[in-house]
Scaffold this motif. Structure first.
Motif, PDB file in Angstrom:
ATOM      1  N   ARG A  51      32.836  35.766  41.583  1.00 25.37           N
ATOM      2  CA  ARG A  51      32.727  34.955  42.791  1.00 25.37           C
ATOM      3  C   ARG A  51      34.126  34.861  43.406  1.00 25.37           C
ATOM      4  O   ARG A  51      34.843  33.887  43.211  1.00 25.37           O
ATOM      5  CB  ARG A  51      32.195  33.549  42.473  1.00 25.37           C
TER       6      ARG A  51
ATOM      7  N   TYR B 282      35.623  31.787  44.961  1.00 26.91           N
ATOM      8  CA  TYR B 282      36.012  30.673  44.093  1.00 26.91           C
ATOM      9  C   TYR B 282      37.351  30.948  43.405  1.00 26.91           C
ATOM     10  O   TYR B 282      37.962  30.044  42.871  1.00 26.91           O
ATOM     11  CB  TYR B 282      34.962  30.425  43.025  1.00 26.91           C
TER      12      TYR B 282
ATOM     13  N   TYR C 164      36.922  34.364  38.840  1.00 29.76           N
ATOM     14  CA  TYR C 164      35.828  33.411  38.627  1.00 29.76           C
ATOM     15  C   TYR C 164      34.525  34.184  38.419  1.00 29.76           C
ATOM     16  O   TYR C 164      34.002  34.804  39.325  1.00 29.76           O
ATOM     17  CB  TYR C 164      35.697  32.490  39.834  1.00 29.76           C
TER      18      TYR C 164
END
Length: 125
Positions: free
Chosen positions: A97, A100, A104
């Motif tokens: 991700r 993020y 992550y």
């Protein structure tokens, strides 16, 4: 800062089956159980689950979710698969991700009562 969190569920037996399966790949286990409650953690209970007459599952619009630390990508992938097999719904397949953070890695599911759950680790990009 947070010692533990508690949630209410409609069916404690269904919750036991789901959380036993979904949390095991992350290294968490059921540490406490009774007719109306369950407690999960690694060394101490950090997630209490109680039978509730009127459970209030997480509203998808509220932003509320519970994130579990995972030992690595394999644990996250196993969490996601086990959660789906135990009656959960997909809310984001395992993967990086980047929004993020660069390392992550996470997966997202919704438990049978509607609570939004995440498993996460930091991995090299």
């Amino acid at each position: 800062m947070i010692d533990h969190i508690s949630i209410g569920v409609a069916d404690i037996a269904r919750a036991r089956r789901f959380y036993d399966a979904a949390l095991a790949p992350l290294g968490y286990r059921r540490l406490s159980a009774g007719d109306t409650h369950l407690g999960y953690g690694a060394d101490a209970v950090v997630l209490w689950i109680s039978q509730a007459a009127r459970p209030v599952p997480a509203d998808p619009e509220s932003g509320l979710h519970i994130c579990f630390a995972a030992p690595g990508r394999a644990g996250i992938e196993a969490f996601h698969a086990a959660a789906l097999a135990a009656g959960g719904a997909d809310n984001g397949a395992p993967g990086l991700r980047p929004d993020y953070g660069p390392g992550y890695y996470a997966a997202f599911v919704i438990d049978p009562d509607g609570y939004r759950l995440e498993a996460h680790c930091e991995a090299a990009p």
